[in-house]
Scaffold this motif. Structure first.
Motif, short mmCIF file in Angstrom:
data_model
loop_
_atom_site.label_atom_id
_atom_site.label_comp_id
_atom_site.label_asym_id
_atom_site.label_seq_id
_atom_site.Cartn_x
_atom_site.Cartn_y
_atom_site.Cartn_z
N MET A 98 49.58 40.62 39.23
CA MET A 98 48.50 40.17 40.11
C MET A 98 47.40 39.55 39.27
N ASN A 99 47.19 38.27 39.45
CA ASN A 99 46.15 37.53 38.73
C ASN A 99 45.08 37.05 39.70
N SER A 100 43.94 36.65 39.14
CA SER A 100 42.83 36.13 39.95
C SER A 100 42.54 37.04 41.14
N LEU A 101 42.44 38.31 40.86
CA LEU A 101 42.26 39.29 41.92
C LEU A 101 40.93 39.10 42.64
N LYS A 102 40.94 39.39 43.93
CA LYS A 102 39.77 39.26 44.79
C LYS A 102 39.45 40.61 45.41
N PRO A 103 38.22 40.83 45.80
CA PRO A 103 37.89 42.11 46.45
C PRO A 103 38.76 42.39 47.67
N THR A 133 50.06 53.16 45.05
CA THR A 133 49.12 53.16 43.93
C THR A 133 47.89 52.36 44.35
N GLN A 134 46.72 52.91 44.06
CA GLN A 134 45.47 52.30 44.50
C GLN A 134 45.08 51.15 43.58
N VAL A 135 44.73 50.03 44.20
CA VAL A 135 44.17 48.89 43.49
C VAL A 135 42.78 48.62 44.08
N THR A 136 41.78 48.63 43.23
CA THR A 136 40.41 48.38 43.67
C THR A 136 39.84 47.22 42.86
#
Length: 125
Positions: free
Chosen positions: A82-87, A119-122
């Motif tokens: 996952m790249n360029s992640l956004k809120p 799995t949590q991604v924040t």
């Protein structure tokens, strides 16, 4: 007994990257479609990406160009880069494997399929 264990989640700033892994055990999954879904509280689980047994991939429009799904059949593992992640990518991410070999990918979560614990991604802004 089939088990799927996700790892790699965490807290990252917007624009950052994470790599999720999902290690499967209990049988060999080289002939199975594998995928990722995500869910936020109060919303339905939504499709993110899938990779078929033949290596074909498809993605949700919201992650196209930013996320890449891949698999390592020797390790019985599926990955989500996952790249360029956004809120708005903040969610619990779940690994899924179709229960039937050679099944086509699905964008609708099927409770009969195999699922990991999540799995949590924040992503912070």
């Amino acid at each position: 007994q089939v088990q799927l264990v996700e790892s790699g989640g965490g807290l990252v700033q917007a624009g950052g990257s994470l790599r999720l892994s999902c290690a499967a055990s209990g049988r060999t999954f080289s002939s199975y479609t594998m995928g990722w879904f995500r869910q936020v509280p109060g919303k339905e689980r939504e499709f993110v990406a899938a990779i078929s047994w033949s290596g074909g991939t498809n993605y949700a429009d919201s992650v196209k160009g930013r996320f890449t799904i891949s698999r390592d059949n020797a390790k019985n593992t599926v990955y989500l880069q996952m790249n360029s992640l956004k809120p708005e990518d903040t969610a619990v991410y779940y690994c899924s494997i179709r229960r039937i070999p050679l099944a086509v990918p699905t964008t609708t979560p099927d409770p009969k399929d195999y699922w990991g614990q999540g799995t949590q991604v924040t992503v912070s802004s």
